[in-house]
Design a protein around this motif. Structure first.
Motif, mmCIF file in Angstrom:
data_model
loop_
_atom_site.group_PDB
_atom_site.id
_atom_site.type_symbol
_atom_site.label_atom_id
_atom_site.label_comp_id
_atom_site.label_asym_id
_atom_site.label_seq_id
_atom_site.Cartn_x
_atom_site.Cartn_y
_atom_site.Cartn_z
ATOM 1 N N PRO A 111 0.810 -1.238 0.000
ATOM 2 C CA PRO A 111 0.000 0.000 0.000
ATOM 3 C C PRO A 111 0.837 1.279 0.000
ATOM 4 O O PRO A 111 0.514 2.231 -0.697
ATOM 5 C CB PRO A 111 -0.807 -0.102 1.300
ATOM 6 C CG PRO A 111 -0.685 -1.481 1.772
ATOM 7 C CD PRO A 111 0.460 -2.130 1.110
ATOM 8 N N CYS A 136 -4.815 5.136 -6.817
ATOM 9 C CA CYS A 136 -5.524 5.035 -5.536
ATOM 10 C C CYS A 136 -6.650 3.994 -5.611
ATOM 11 O O CYS A 136 -6.841 3.205 -4.686
ATOM 12 C CB CYS A 136 -6.118 6.383 -5.158
ATOM 13 S SG CYS A 136 -4.984 7.415 -4.267
ATOM 14 N N CYS A 187 -5.210 0.596 -5.488
ATOM 15 C CA CYS A 187 -4.752 0.288 -4.135
ATOM 16 C C CYS A 187 -5.942 -0.088 -3.238
ATOM 17 O O CYS A 187 -5.882 -1.059 -2.487
ATOM 18 C CB CYS A 187 -4.009 1.495 -3.569
ATOM 19 S SG CYS A 187 -3.397 1.240 -1.919
ATOM 20 N N ASP A 202 -6.832 0.072 3.841
ATOM 21 C CA ASP A 202 -5.742 1.048 3.931
ATOM 22 C C ASP A 202 -6.299 2.480 3.966
ATOM 23 O O ASP A 202 -6.809 2.990 2.959
ATOM 24 C CB ASP A 202 -4.782 0.884 2.741
ATOM 25 C CG ASP A 202 -3.601 1.808 2.873
ATOM 26 O OD1 ASP A 202 -2.903 1.713 3.898
ATOM 27 O OD2 ASP A 202 -3.400 2.659 1.987
ATOM 28 N N TYR A 243 -6.314 -3.311 -1.200
ATOM 29 C CA TYR A 243 -6.206 -3.147 0.258
ATOM 30 C C TYR A 243 -7.321 -2.217 0.733
ATOM 31 O O TYR A 243 -7.084 -1.044 1.022
ATOM 32 C CB TYR A 243 -4.846 -2.552 0.635
ATOM 33 C CG TYR A 243 -3.682 -3.269 0.018
ATOM 34 C CD1 TYR A 243 -3.203 -4.460 0.580
ATOM 35 C CD2 TYR A 243 -3.064 -2.784 -1.126
ATOM 36 C CE1 TYR A 243 -2.144 -5.140 -0.008
ATOM 37 C CE2 TYR A 243 -2.008 -3.448 -1.706
ATOM 38 C CZ TYR A 243 -1.549 -4.618 -1.156
ATOM 39 O OH TYR A 243 -0.508 -5.285 -1.726
ATOM 40 N N PHE A 273 1.926 2.182 -3.461
ATOM 41 C CA PHE A 273 0.821 2.766 -4.246
ATOM 42 C C PHE A 273 0.648 4.240 -3.887
ATOM 43 O O PHE A 273 0.457 5.086 -4.746
ATOM 44 C CB PHE A 273 -0.481 2.015 -3.953
ATOM 45 C CG PHE A 273 -0.641 0.744 -4.742
ATOM 46 C CD1 PHE A 273 -0.941 0.785 -6.099
ATOM 47 C CD2 PHE A 273 -0.492 -0.489 -4.152
ATOM 48 C CE1 PHE A 273 -1.095 -0.376 -6.837
ATOM 49 C CE2 PHE A 273 -0.646 -1.659 -4.881
ATOM 50 C CZ PHE A 273 -0.942 -1.597 -6.228
ATOM 51 N N SER A 309 -4.356 5.626 1.766
ATOM 52 C CA SER A 309 -4.679 5.822 0.342
ATOM 53 C C SER A 309 -6.129 6.294 0.183
ATOM 54 O O SER A 309 -6.452 7.052 -0.739
ATOM 55 C CB SER A 309 -4.416 4.560 -0.475
ATOM 56 O OG SER A 309 -4.950 3.469 0.167
#
Lengths: 117, 374
Positions: B91, B114, B117, B124, B121, B94, B127
């Motif tokens: 992450p 984004c 990502c 996360d 994930y 990214f 992001s």
């Protein structure tokens, strides 16, 4: 080469005539005492590379000739295969004569630098 | 490049750097950076320009080179990050990639990174927060209501996962203030306060809200209505950017001068062999003929050529660049320049270049005269 450039300078009343490579190295040429050969070579290279980069990015092909007119002088850059003829004159020089004579010398230089098979 | 040549270049560069420190001038720093750029050493170019900007913070040329060098450095960084991501996606990689794209001004790519990502994930938050920030900025810039809704949605998703996320509360407070949902903005600022000390920006926002409420400024009951109102008005309710169409527009010169320029360009295009004509002042251009759009190679070439020619003749002690002709397979590009004004045409072999140059000179002189008269 020197002879041709000297002849060109005499005919057009130039302040300098040089043969420079794409990266600014001066191969041959003469300039008046008040001008520095390496500076002219480097600045011509800067002008050539910046213009070429721009033309290539636009996919419009390279240039054959650049003519600049400034307050106190004129510059002509004629492209040969891998190098360029750069001629500096004062502001009063005749453009047509300058172009014609430079073309003539350029074609002779082209022949001179081509290895005959 | 041979070792000898490299040695010569390095020696020359260190001489130039020394000179730049002893006798600094913006053009010296620009030239030095240009050499580094040509040698492919963008980091050094950026370093030199940043040194130059410390001494000459107002130099436009240095700023331009800085932007260019920064872009080049970011391009390198993007390439290396992409390489790392293809080996082991993480992450934070990214996030770095999206930030690099943002630095380059490529918002679409940053959004795409984004999104990718978040797909991989979903938990996360970093992001997700960057995505929300980008969506908010995009909304404020374009007033695209969909972007505003997206930003709102993503910020709520962050708070669902972490209700104490200060950045998300602050971002929501700013978004709501912009669209005129003052109650919502105050609510999130209140939560921020309860989470600890708030920064100056948030304190200022609080004051602005109070001031707006005292003045009886419009405030809506929910974000949906507020966003619809923004769409209807074509401008933010509060904040700096009130309307896209409002405010005084920057003009190229006086209206009279503009008319003269338009007339002059039309006259040039009517000449035999002339296909494109442009009058350029700074970043603005008026065009006639077959110019496709702002990215037409002719426009870029004219701009770059005029600038480079001016710098070359100045450094050769030949005074100021006034006229130039560039010949090639594309035909001729003729340029007439004075100060930051430049007029250019692209023409084919049958055009009379002397007349074209004369017309260009008239065009530039007339435009400057009329603007000066005003």
């Amino acid at each position: 080469m020197d002879e041709l450039l000297r002849d060109l300078m005499k005919k057009v009343g130039a302040k300098g005539a040089l043969v420079v490579t794409n990266d600014g190295m001066v191969v041959a040429g003469f300039v008046r005492a008040d001008t520095r050969k390496d500076v002219v070579g480097a600045l011509s290279s800067f002008l050539i590379s910046a213009t070429n980069r721009c033309l290539m990015q636009g996919n419009v092909g390279g240039f054959n000739r650049i003519f600049l007119k400034a307050t106190h002088g004129k510059i002509l850059i004629q492209a040969l295969k891998d190098y360029f003829v750069v001629v500096l004159t004062d502001q009063f020089s005749d453009k047509v004569l300058l172009v014609d004579e430079t073309m003539r010398v350029a074609s002779k230089l082209r022949k001179l630098t081509t290895i005959q098979s | 490049m041979s070792l000898f040549k490299r040695f010569k270049i390095t020696r020359e560069l260190s001489r130039l750097e020394k000179k730049a420190k002893e006798d600094p001038s913006p053009s010296l720093f620009v030239d030095l950076a240009q050499v580094y750029i040509n040698l492919g050493s963008q980091e050094d170019a950026l370093r030199v320009v940043e040194e130059g900007l410390v001494l000459f913070p107002r130099s436009d040329e240095l700023r331009k080179v800085h932007g260019f060098a920064k872009k080049q450095v970011l391009t390198k960084k993007i390439e290396s990050l992409r390489g790392e991501l293809s080996k082991s996606p993480r992450p934070h990689l990214f996030l770095k990639l999206a930030q690099a794209y943002l630095g380059q001004g490529d918002e679409d790519s940053a959004f795409a990174v984004c999104r990718e990502c978040l797909k991989r994930y979903p938990e996360d938050l970093e992001s997700r927060l960057l995505f929300a920030e980008m969506a908010t900025r995009a909304f404020q810039k374009t007033l695209n209501v969909d972007k505003g809704r997206e930003a709102h949605q993503v910020l709520l998703e962050i708070l669902e996962r972490d209700e104490r996320n200060k950045k998300a509360h602050k971002e929501l407070a700013q978004l709501f203030f912009g669209i005129g949902y003052l109650e919502g903005s105050q609510h999130h600022l209140g939560i921020l306060r309860s989470l600890g000390r708030i920064d100056k920006e948030s304190r200022d926002l609080e004051q602005e809200i109070l001031h707006a409420l005292e003045e009886g400024a419009p405030s809506f009951d929910d974000p949906g209505t507020a966003l619809l109102e923004v769409e209807k008005r074509g401008g933010l309710i509060h904040g700096k950017k009130r309307s896209l169409g409002g405010g005084p527009k920057r003009i190229l010169a006086s209206e009279e001068a503009l008319n003269d320029v338009r007339e002059g360009l039309s006259k040039l295009v009517a000449r035999e062999g002339v296909s494109k004509a442009a009058y350029i002042r700074g970043s603005k251009a008026l065009v006639r003929g077959e110019v496709r759009d702002g990215r037409d190679p002719f426009l870029k070439t004219a701009r770059v050529f005029a600038k480079v020619a001016q710098r070359t003749v100045r450094r050769m002690d030949l005074g100021n660049f006034s006229k130039g002709i560039l010949d090639g397979v594309f035909g001729h590009i003729c340029i007439c320049s004075f100060g930051d004004v430049c007029a250019a045409v692209q023409c084919q072999g049958n055009a009379d270049l002397d007349w074209v140059l004369q017309d260009l000179q008239d065009l530039v002189a007339k435009s400057l005269y009329t603007a000066g008269k005003k």
